[in-house]
Design an enzyme around this catalytic site. Structure first.
Site, mmCIF file in Angstrom:
data_model
loop_
_atom_site.group_PDB
_atom_site.id
_atom_site.type_symbol
_atom_site.label_atom_id
_atom_site.label_comp_id
_atom_site.label_asym_id
_atom_site.label_seq_id
_atom_site.Cartn_x
_atom_site.Cartn_y
_atom_site.Cartn_z
ATOM 1 N N GLU A 122 0.846 -1.200 0.000
ATOM 2 C CA GLU A 122 0.000 0.000 0.000
ATOM 3 C C GLU A 122 0.874 1.239 0.000
ATOM 4 O O GLU A 122 2.085 1.161 0.272
ATOM 5 C CB GLU A 122 -0.941 -0.015 1.218
ATOM 6 C CG GLU A 122 -2.005 -1.101 1.108
ATOM 7 C CD GLU A 122 -3.042 -1.073 2.226
ATOM 8 O OE1 GLU A 122 -2.746 -0.504 3.294
ATOM 9 O OE2 GLU A 122 -4.133 -1.614 2.024
ATOM 10 N N HIS A 251 -9.323 9.588 2.584
ATOM 11 C CA HIS A 251 -8.933 8.499 1.685
ATOM 12 C C HIS A 251 -9.124 9.011 0.267
ATOM 13 O O HIS A 251 -10.174 9.565 -0.056
ATOM 14 C CB HIS A 251 -9.782 7.248 1.926
ATOM 15 C CG HIS A 251 -9.178 6.029 1.306
ATOM 16 N ND1 HIS A 251 -9.168 5.827 -0.049
ATOM 17 C CD2 HIS A 251 -8.525 4.975 1.853
ATOM 18 C CE1 HIS A 251 -8.541 4.681 -0.306
ATOM 19 N NE2 HIS A 251 -8.144 4.143 0.833
ATOM 20 N N ARG A 297 -1.164 8.906 1.209
ATOM 21 C CA ARG A 297 -2.575 9.243 0.988
ATOM 22 C C ARG A 297 -2.856 10.736 0.918
ATOM 23 O O ARG A 297 -3.662 11.182 0.118
ATOM 24 C CB ARG A 297 -3.421 8.686 2.135
ATOM 25 C CG ARG A 297 -3.630 7.245 1.977
ATOM 26 C CD ARG A 297 -4.533 6.718 3.033
ATOM 27 N NE ARG A 297 -4.632 5.284 2.776
ATOM 28 C CZ ARG A 297 -5.177 4.420 3.578
ATOM 29 N NH1 ARG A 297 -5.687 4.822 4.720
ATOM 30 N NH2 ARG A 297 -5.235 3.153 3.278
ATOM 31 N N HIS A 358 -11.660 9.705 6.216
ATOM 32 C CA HIS A 358 -11.425 8.269 6.385
ATOM 33 C C HIS A 358 -10.924 7.889 7.768
ATOM 34 O O HIS A 358 -11.366 6.923 8.365
ATOM 35 C CB HIS A 358 -10.404 7.842 5.326
ATOM 36 C CG HIS A 358 -10.129 6.380 5.301
ATOM 37 N ND1 HIS A 358 -11.104 5.452 5.099
ATOM 38 C CD2 HIS A 358 -8.960 5.681 5.448
ATOM 39 C CE1 HIS A 358 -10.577 4.232 5.108
ATOM 40 N NE2 HIS A 358 -9.287 4.347 5.327
ATOM 41 N N ARG A 393 -1.339 8.963 9.248
ATOM 42 C CA ARG A 393 -1.266 7.510 9.465
ATOM 43 C C ARG A 393 -0.746 6.798 8.219
ATOM 44 O O ARG A 393 -1.214 7.048 7.112
ATOM 45 C CB ARG A 393 -2.667 6.983 9.797
ATOM 46 C CG ARG A 393 -2.742 5.485 9.880
ATOM 47 C CD ARG A 393 -4.181 5.021 9.953
ATOM 48 N NE ARG A 393 -4.864 5.195 8.695
ATOM 49 C CZ ARG A 393 -5.613 4.240 8.100
ATOM 50 N NH1 ARG A 393 -5.755 3.070 8.676
ATOM 51 N NH2 ARG A 393 -6.215 4.473 6.974
HETATM 52 C C1 LIG Z 1 -13.789 1.542 4.791
HETATM 53 C C2 LIG Z 1 -12.623 1.453 5.729
HETATM 54 C C3 LIG Z 1 -11.503 0.693 5.383
HETATM 55 C C4 LIG Z 1 -10.411 0.600 6.242
HETATM 56 N N1 LIG Z 1 -9.358 -0.195 5.921
HETATM 57 C C5 LIG Z 1 -8.334 -0.367 6.806
HETATM 58 C C6 LIG Z 1 -7.286 -1.276 6.559
HETATM 59 O O1 LIG Z 1 -7.263 -1.973 5.536
HETATM 60 N N2 LIG Z 1 -6.294 -1.392 7.484
HETATM 61 C C7 LIG Z 1 -6.271 -0.668 8.629
HETATM 62 O O2 LIG Z 1 -5.348 -0.806 9.442
HETATM 63 N N3 LIG Z 1 -7.280 0.208 8.901
HETATM 64 C C8 LIG Z 1 -8.291 0.356 8.025
HETATM 65 N N4 LIG Z 1 -9.313 1.233 8.309
HETATM 66 C C9 LIG Z 1 -9.314 1.901 9.620
HETATM 67 C C10 LIG Z 1 -9.685 0.880 10.680
HETATM 68 O O3 LIG Z 1 -10.690 0.028 10.164
HETATM 69 C C11 LIG Z 1 -10.202 1.542 11.938
HETATM 70 O O4 LIG Z 1 -9.314 2.531 12.347
HETATM 71 C C12 LIG Z 1 -10.324 0.509 13.051
HETATM 72 O O5 LIG Z 1 -11.126 -0.562 12.625
HETATM 73 C C13 LIG Z 1 -10.921 1.152 14.280
HETATM 74 O O6 LIG Z 1 -11.197 0.155 15.205
HETATM 75 P P1 LIG Z 1 -11.883 0.578 16.571
HETATM 76 O O7 LIG Z 1 -12.076 -0.685 17.333
HETATM 77 O O8 LIG Z 1 -11.111 1.663 17.183
HETATM 78 O O9 LIG Z 1 -13.289 1.216 16.114
HETATM 79 P P2 LIG Z 1 -14.492 0.605 15.276
HETATM 80 O O10 LIG Z 1 -14.105 -0.642 14.589
HETATM 81 O O11 LIG Z 1 -15.063 1.688 14.458
HETATM 82 O O12 LIG Z 1 -15.538 0.238 16.404
HETATM 83 C C14 LIG Z 1 -16.168 1.250 17.157
HETATM 84 C C15 LIG Z 1 -17.266 0.622 17.957
HETATM 85 O O13 LIG Z 1 -17.772 1.539 18.915
HETATM 86 C C16 LIG Z 1 -19.181 1.541 18.878
HETATM 87 N N5 LIG Z 1 -19.640 2.839 19.378
HETATM 88 C C17 LIG Z 1 -19.382 4.068 18.889
HETATM 89 N N6 LIG Z 1 -19.950 5.012 19.659
HETATM 90 C C18 LIG Z 1 -20.586 4.356 20.663
HETATM 91 C C19 LIG Z 1 -21.367 4.761 21.767
HETATM 92 N N7 LIG Z 1 -21.631 6.058 22.022
HETATM 93 N N8 LIG Z 1 -21.886 3.827 22.581
HETATM 94 C C20 LIG Z 1 -21.666 2.502 22.351
HETATM 95 N N9 LIG Z 1 -20.932 2.061 21.301
HETATM 96 C C21 LIG Z 1 -20.390 2.974 20.483
HETATM 97 C C22 LIG Z 1 -19.517 1.259 17.438
HETATM 98 O O14 LIG Z 1 -20.846 0.853 17.284
HETATM 99 C C23 LIG Z 1 -18.476 0.184 17.135
HETATM 100 O O15 LIG Z 1 -18.915 -1.058 17.628
HETATM 101 C C24 LIG Z 1 -10.423 1.324 7.470
HETATM 102 C C25 LIG Z 1 -11.527 2.087 7.805
HETATM 103 C C26 LIG Z 1 -12.628 2.156 6.957
HETATM 104 C C27 LIG Z 1 -13.807 2.970 7.356
#
Ligand SMILES: Cc1cc2nc3c(=O)[nH]c(=O)nc-3n(C[C@H](O)[C@H](O)[C@H](O)COP(=O)(O)OP(=O)(O)OC[C@H]3O[C@@H](n4cnc5c(N)ncnc54)[C@H](O)[C@@H]3O)c2cc1C
Length: 548
Positions: A122, A251, A297, A358, A393
């Protein structure tokens, strides 16, 4: 009496919250609240994969150098080294839990030699190091972690439960604000159960914020609907330190189609030879960066923004139709199917794409254990700001960071719980909504949602200026005042809670962007187009003033 008493409260069921919950459940009871279904998360949408060093010609040193280069002078080197070096262990751990990554020369997927991962490439990476599961890596990881969490006898999953605010020792519900002493400790959260609209009090010895990012602050985003920056807004209101919110990653390539909501065209498409071109079919990235389509990016997003502004076109195009059709269908089954569903055959024609918000590089400041500066409150994943990403990032470093920090926070929590180092469960101040009524003016909520997202896209987007930022600040102050007045007069509903949070996050982004008088990483501003190490080689730190 609180409605739920637990040792550990986890807010969010993405990779960060789930991994932490599964680990800490070894020593205590865990209540895991998530605002929609368990799988609704950015994690579930991650396509590209997880960056880690496995290739024989790769090294920790190279991954560290690439991360530092991307971070543009603001990464914390110790954090970068730690995250990179721990990467292979965390990937092996996922495999042991049942995650299936693509392996080389294997038609079937399964467990195998780690050294034989099919490693993608990437932007910003000098080597192939993206461990992936087809183009649905996040979904595969989320599937396994949700399964494990559901099965665990000490984890209770509360789906459709939305955290509203943290409860700190000194929480006092005052009209218009929740107050804190700044020497506070967290003892749980107020949580709204969707459906019944009941606000429950969760009391916990330890609370983890893992609520993900805040892409919904912008009109165009790759993020799912849950990404409204709730964790950052809650932590900030409670008095925690927040940093680097100006660094919003756009993104470069979201699918541009009226029927496609938030669909990302993974960077891996460019990694496999995809070329960006204008409407006339002319490739343009060579004019912007020697790495052309594999530049970082921010460079690619700005280049597309410039091309769009120059031509007035709605989108640019990403072309991989020169690759073999069979390869495209096998390597990108998800993207291929989605495009085809919308009438675009990516093996024969270019895909229309635009940039979209993103990833949030800033967030709630944490130490190496994922601890915030409010006692007993941790923040991990996209909500946290550890120092890994600096001003930008590096692709696929975020899932890696979430794994490493969820593990660090879990180990610290386990040690502290076993040593009985946490303060005893406090009796939290009950939720008090006396005097409020059901809303009769939901138009205020929908109008302000829309206004904030447009305002942020137009004035606080990929290219900024002092004038646009000042305009955005004036508007957001008025909107915030309107929301606060409304918030304390009516019963809370999910849209209002999220609106209040995106408004706070928007304000934090604007404040940080106005403060930084240089261009660095993801923050690009017309008046100060160059990086200025003599004054700005430092994080932008924000803390809510004490309102006692
Ligand atoms: C389309 C896309 C593609 C991506 N591709 C990549 C990749 O290939 N590689 C990479 O490293 N990163 C990638 N990223 C970034 C990465 O996916 C995220 O940074 C990472 O998954 C975040 O994980 P997290 O557990 O912090 O949050 P999330 O996976 O977003 O989970 C957040 C959780 O908190 C919950 N939540 C939010 N607010 C509340 C609330 N008030 N009360 C209760 N629950 C709540 C949500 O419902 C969810 O369950 C991508 C992101 C996107 C959007």
């Amino acid at each position: 009496m609180p409605d739920v008493r637990t040792d550990i409260l986890v807010i969010g069921s993405g990779i960060a919250g789930l991994m932490y919950a599964i680990k800490v459940a070894a020593v205590g009871t865990v209540a895991l609240v998530t605002k929609k279904e368990a799988m609704d998360s950015s994690t579930n949408l991650a396509q590209g994969g997880i960056a880690s060093v496995f290739a024989p010609d790769d090294s920790f040193g190279l991954h560290i150098d690439d991360t530092l280069a991307s971070g543009d002078g603001l990464c914390n080197r110790d954090v970068v080294e730690r995250v990179v070096v721990e990467g292979p262990d965390r990937i092996h751990e996922l495999m042991e839990m049942g995650v299936r990554f693509n392996l080389q020369q294997q038609a079937a997927y399964g467990h195998g030699d780690a050294e034989h991962f099919d490693l993608g490439r990437e932007g910003g990476h000098s080597q192939n190091r993206i461990v992936h599961s087809k183009d649905m890596t996040g979904q595969e990881v989320e599937r396994v972690l949700v399964e494990q969490a559901r099965r665990h006898p000490r984890i209770t999953l509360f789906e459709n439960h939305m955290a509203i605010d943290l409860i700190t020792q000194s929480t006092r519900m005052k009209r218009g604000m929740i107050t804190t002493t700044h020497e506070d400790f967290c003892c749980g959260a107020y949580v709204l159960e969707r459906g019944t609209n009941q606000v429950k009090t969760f009391a916990a010895k330890v609370t983890l914020l893992a609520t993900g990012g805040a892409g919904k602050v912008y009109l165009y985003t790759s993020n799912p609907d849950i990404a409204t920056g709730d964790g950052v807004a809650m932590a900030y209101r409670a008095g925690a330190t927040v940093a680097n919110m100006e660094f919003v990653q756009f993104h470069p390539t979201c699918l541009y189609h009226p029927a496609a909501k938030n669909f990302l065209i993974s960077e891996a498409v460019r990694g496999e030879g995809g070329v960006l071109m204008d409407a006339a079919g002319k490739p343009f990235m060579a004019a912007y960066d020697p790495q052309k389509d594999l530049a970082c990016r921010d460079v690619v997003a700005r280049a597309i923004d410039t091309e769009l502004k120059k031509s007035g076109a709605d989108s640019v195009f990403l072309d991989i139709s020169h690759a073999e059709s069979r390869f495209i269908r096998k390597r990108f089954p998800n993207i291929y199917a989605k495009c085809l569903e919308l009438g675009i055959d990516m093996s024969k024609e270019p895909i229309p794409v635009v940039p979209a918000a993103h990833y949030m590089c800033g967030g709630v400041v944490t130490d190496i254990h994922g601890r915030t500066d409010i006692q007993n409150l941790f923040a991990v994943g996209e909500t946290g700001c550890t120092g890994l990403h600096g001003a930008n990032r590096l692709a696929s470093n975020s899932l890696l960071e979430a794994l490493v920090y969820a593990t660090a926070a879990a180990l610290h929590t386990i040690d502290a719980l076993q040593a009985d180092n946490f303060s005893p469960l406090m009796k939290p101040t009950p939720w008090d909504d006396t005097g409020t009524t059901n809303s009769d003016e939901m138009i205020m909520v929908t109008h302000n949602w829309d206004e904030i997202r447009r305002l942020m896209w137009n004035y606080v987007g990929i290219v900024r200026s002092d004038k646009r930022l000042a305009r955005a600040q004036r508007r957001i102050e008025i909107i915030l005042a309107e929301i606060e007045e409304y918030y304390w007069n009516f019963k809370v509903v999910p849209d209002l809670i999220e609106l209040r949070n995106i408004a706070v996050v928007a304000e934090l982004i604007i404040k940080c962007a106005l403060h930084r008088k240089e261009s660095r990483g993801l923050h690009y501003t017309l008046e100060y187009p160059r990086r200025d190490d003599s004054r700005w080689s430092k994080d932008t730190i924000l803390r809510r003033p004490f309102v006692g």
